[in-house]
Design a protein around this motif. Sequence first.
Motif, PDB file in Angstrom:
ATOM      1  N   VAL A  43     -11.801  45.886  -9.122  1.00 10.41           N
ATOM      2  CA  VAL A  43     -12.868  46.853  -8.856  1.00 10.41           C
ATOM      3  C   VAL A  43     -12.393  48.239  -9.291  1.00 10.41           C
ATOM      4  CG1 VAL A  43     -14.290  47.921  -7.042  1.00 10.41           C
ATOM      5  CG2 VAL A  43     -13.714  45.475  -6.916  1.00 10.41           C
ATOM      6  N   PRO A  44     -13.244  49.006  -9.986  1.00  8.94           N
ATOM      7  CA  PRO A  44     -12.857  50.376 -10.350  1.00  8.94           C
ATOM      8  C   PRO A  44     -12.428  51.176  -9.124  1.00  8.94           C
ATOM      9  CG  PRO A  44     -14.871  49.744 -11.466  1.00  8.94           C
ATOM     10  CD  PRO A  44     -14.575  48.646 -10.501  1.00  8.94           C
ATOM     11  N   ARG A  45     -11.463  52.049  -9.311  1.00  8.16           N
ATOM     12  CA  ARG A  45     -10.875  52.774  -8.186  1.00  8.16           C
ATOM     13  C   ARG A  45     -11.918  53.564  -7.383  1.00  8.16           C
ATOM     14  NH1 ARG A  45      -5.521  53.590  -7.181  1.00  8.16           N
ATOM     15  NH2 ARG A  45      -4.972  55.265  -5.728  1.00  8.16           N
ATOM     16  N   ARG A  46     -12.921  54.110  -8.065  1.00  6.53           N
ATOM     17  CA  ARG A  46     -13.919  54.913  -7.357  1.00  6.53           C
ATOM     18  C   ARG A  46     -14.771  54.076  -6.409  1.00  6.53           C
ATOM     19  NH1 ARG A  46     -15.811  54.324 -12.589  1.00  6.53           N
ATOM     20  NH2 ARG A  46     -17.890  53.344 -12.801  1.00  6.53           N
ATOM     21  N   TRP A  47     -14.784  52.753  -6.599  1.00  9.58           N
ATOM     22  CA  TRP A  47     -15.559  51.875  -5.740  1.00  9.58           C
ATOM     23  C   TRP A  47     -14.722  51.239  -4.634  1.00  9.58           C
ATOM     24  CZ3 TRP A  47     -20.594  52.212  -5.909  1.00  9.58           C
ATOM     25  CH2 TRP A  47     -21.218  52.605  -7.103  1.00  9.58           C
ATOM     26  N   HIS A  48     -13.438  51.567  -4.578  1.00  9.84           N
ATOM     27  CA  HIS A  48     -12.564  50.947  -3.581  1.00  9.84           C
ATOM     28  C   HIS A  48     -13.043  51.223  -2.155  1.00  9.84           C
ATOM     29  CE1 HIS A  48      -8.736  50.392  -6.259  1.00  9.84           C
ATOM     30  NE2 HIS A  48      -9.770  49.669  -6.644  1.00  9.84           N
TER      31      HIS A  48
ATOM     32  N   THR B  39      -6.518  42.195   5.381  1.00  6.86           N
ATOM     33  CA  THR B  39      -7.049  42.767   4.143  1.00  6.86           C
ATOM     34  C   THR B  39      -6.802  44.270   4.098  1.00  6.86           C
ATOM     35  OG1 THR B  39      -8.767  41.070   3.999  1.00  6.86           O
ATOM     36  CG2 THR B  39      -9.126  43.088   2.741  1.00  6.86           C
ATOM     37  N   LEU B  40      -6.990  44.950   5.207  1.00  7.76           N
ATOM     38  CA  LEU B  40      -6.766  46.390   5.255  1.00  7.76           C
ATOM     39  C   LEU B  40      -5.308  46.745   4.991  1.00  7.76           C
ATOM     40  CD1 LEU B  40      -8.957  47.442   8.322  1.00  7.76           C
ATOM     41  CD2 LEU B  40      -9.386  47.951   5.929  1.00  7.76           C
ATOM     42  N   THR B  41      -4.383  46.056   5.671  1.00 10.29           N
ATOM     43  CA  THR B  41      -2.962  46.397   5.507  1.00 10.29           C
ATOM     44  C   THR B  41      -2.463  46.068   4.102  1.00 10.29           C
ATOM     45  OG1 THR B  41      -2.264  44.233   6.376  1.00 10.29           O
ATOM     46  CG2 THR B  41      -2.539  46.011   7.960  1.00 10.29           C
ATOM     47  N   ILE B  42      -2.899  44.928   3.566  1.00  9.72           N
ATOM     48  CA  ILE B  42      -2.463  44.545   2.216  1.00  9.72           C
ATOM     49  C   ILE B  42      -3.105  45.444   1.172  1.00  9.72           C
ATOM     50  CG2 ILE B  42      -2.447  42.687   0.509  1.00  9.72           C
ATOM     51  CD1 ILE B  42      -2.375  40.712   2.853  1.00  9.72           C
ATOM     52  N   PHE B  43      -4.376  45.804   1.376  1.00  6.50           N
ATOM     53  CA  PHE B  43      -5.066  46.699   0.447  1.00  6.50           C
ATOM     54  C   PHE B  43      -4.338  48.036   0.324  1.00  6.50           C
ATOM     55  CE2 PHE B  43      -7.917  50.345   0.109  1.00  6.50           C
ATOM     56  CZ  PHE B  43      -8.501  50.122  -1.129  1.00  6.50           C
ATOM     57  N   VAL B  44      -3.988  48.616   1.453  1.00  9.04           N
ATOM     58  CA  VAL B  44      -3.293  49.915   1.432  1.00  9.04           C
ATOM     59  C   VAL B  44      -1.978  49.800   0.679  1.00  9.04           C
ATOM     60  CG1 VAL B  44      -2.172  51.645   2.875  1.00  9.04           C
ATOM     61  CG2 VAL B  44      -4.387  50.714   3.549  1.00  9.04           C
ATOM     62  N   ASN B  45      -1.259  48.707   0.887  1.00 13.69           N
ATOM     63  CA  ASN B  45       0.028  48.527   0.224  1.00 13.69           C
ATOM     64  C   ASN B  45      -0.125  48.291  -1.276  1.00 13.69           C
ATOM     65  OD1 ASN B  45       2.777  46.351   0.097  1.00 13.69           O
ATOM     66  ND2 ASN B  45       2.923  48.461   0.771  1.00 13.69           N
ATOM     67  N   LEU B  46      -1.079  47.452  -1.661  1.00 16.69           N
ATOM     68  CA  LEU B  46      -1.299  47.178  -3.084  1.00 16.69           C
ATOM     69  C   LEU B  46      -1.761  48.426  -3.828  1.00 16.69           C
ATOM     70  CD1 LEU B  46      -3.088  43.690  -3.017  1.00 16.69           C
ATOM     71  CD2 LEU B  46      -0.741  44.170  -3.718  1.00 16.69           C
ATOM     72  N   ARG B  47      -2.544  49.242  -3.163  1.00 14.43           N
ATOM     73  CA  ARG B  47      -3.077  50.440  -3.812  1.00 14.43           C
ATOM     74  C   ARG B  47      -1.974  51.457  -4.108  1.00 14.43           C
ATOM     75  NH1 ARG B  47      -6.851  54.932  -2.572  1.00 14.43           N
ATOM     76  NH2 ARG B  47      -8.614  54.785  -4.016  1.00 14.43           N
TER      77      ARG B  47
END
Length: 219
Positions: A30-35, A103-111
């Motif tokens: 997903v494009p970063r602006r849509w994260h 999903t929240l914790t992994i998302f923050v780390n991957l980003r």
Amino acid sequence: MINSFELTALTVLIALPIAYGMAASVVFAVPRRWHVPVLVLTILPFWTSYVVRTYAWLLVLGDQGLINETLITIGVINEHLSLVNNRAGVLIVFVHYFTMIMTLTIFVNLRRIPGNLIRAARDLGASPAQVFWRVILPLSVPGIATGVFLTIVLAIGDYVTPQIIGGGSELTMPQAIMLQVSRLANTPMAAALSFFLTACVVIAVIVFSPWLRTRRSGS
């Protein structure tokens, strides 16, 4: 005690790959602006009360609920599945709830993974699988550990979902504690069970503390 451990372990094993796939899809597809908008849609269930959300699952999992009626309508099953007052229903609700947390914790780390590391690995000839196993996955371990830690701590001490969805078919530790207090008036036994439950949480903190410290130092 065994029921609590088994439910928690199954929740982690099922929710982790789902959460990782969701988080990775948002970050890399997903494009970063849509994260942020996509993430908001992911955590929408958090905006309702946990108790209300758990009762709502009764409408989904019941004999006349959405899942059973849909499966019967499309011809997958002929009889209603038993998804309440047993472990299956509790597991479904647990997976739904804790998948969002992971999903929240992994998302923050991957980003936070620098894109130049991934590009460098590709420039050096790494295949997509090698990029994932040697770059992305090792760097996302703190996010995974944080999600697993939160799942263990919250799931093993959850009273609402096993009581509402599971009923009294398979007692978990929090249900056993409440039973000792409310029905048997056995305060010493309730205190002993509570101490054991607290000890399990402390052990989880000790086990996951290296990754939690890594996550804090990198933030």
